[in-house]
Design a protein around this motif. Structure first.
Motif: not given
Length: 224
Positions: A10-15, A27-29, A34-39, A113-118
């Motif tokens: 799913r789409h993941v939002k990170v603060a 980090l935003r750059a 890969h903004s379709t899955v994480i922002t 990114i892979w780690n954060l999605l996991q």
């Protein structure tokens, strides 16, 4: 590692907590392709709590500001330690205090990114890679556990109960307990919490292509 995303995620939002504009914009750059899955979601120190899945915090920055070494509790979200200090002591301290994961600031974009999605998917991930090769180990430092003991200990460190481990490995509950006793004796621990810290310090939860003198294990693989 060349896995920018999990196609089924799913789409993941990170603060990002208590960081400079340079770090936030950097980090935003990194995540933008890969903004379709994480922002990265905006956060202001004096603003309302952002709606997000993960909050990154630098343990050293938070320690300097608050005078304590603890996982901040200001957001109803999963906290992920994100720092330059990737020593076993730093990692084990943050994980023992309740962090959902630990990721290094040295990581390249795709691996981060892979780690954060996991982590957002509920897995425990520690990736303390510093970009430097690990020193060669002597014969006395060779991996002490068998493949099955390593697998079982990895699952313990991931938070699974003995019955869950038995189901995933197709072992009897007595066999699982036997492997646990054997692993505990070899690594010289006497409790589950000690075993989890040992696993973190010895790379059993490290995701990606890190070099450890042990066999590959289920969930967070390590290289033989």
């Amino acid at each position: 590692m060349d896995r920018p995303s999990n196609p089924g995620a799913r789409h993941v939002k990170v603060a990002i907590m208590d960081e400079s504009e340079l770090v936030v914009h950097g980090l935003r750059a990194m995540l933008e392709p890969h903004s379709t899955v994480i922002t990265v979601v905006p956060r202001r120190p004096d603003g309302p709590t952002p709606l997000c899945d993960l909050t990154l915090y630098d343990p050293s920055a938070h320690r300097r500001k608050a005078g304590v070494r603890a996982v901040p509790q200001r957001f109803p979200t999963r906290m992920v330690a994100f720092g330059w200090d990737c020593s076993p002591e730093a990692v084990s301290t943050e994980m023992s205090r309740g962090a959902a994961g630990f990721v290094s600031k040295w990581l390249p974009a795709r691996r981060l990114i892979w780690n954060l999605l996991q982590i957002a998917d509920g897995r425990v991930v520690v990736d303390a890679w510093t970009g430097q090769p690990e020193p060669a180990r002597t014969a006395a430092e060779k991996w002490p556990l068998t493949h099955r003991e390593t697998e079982v200990l990895s699952m313990i460190a991931s938070g699974l109960a003995n019955r869950d481990i038995a189901e995933q490995t197709n072992l009897s509950i007595n066999s699982v307990k036997s492997y646990i006793r054997g692993a505990y004796a070899k690594i010289e621990v006497t409790s589950r919490s000690q075993a989890v810290l040992w696993a973190i310090q010895h790379g059993l939860l490290v995701s990606g292509d890190s070099d450890v003198d042990g066999p590959r294990v289920h969930r967070q693989p390590i290289r033989a």
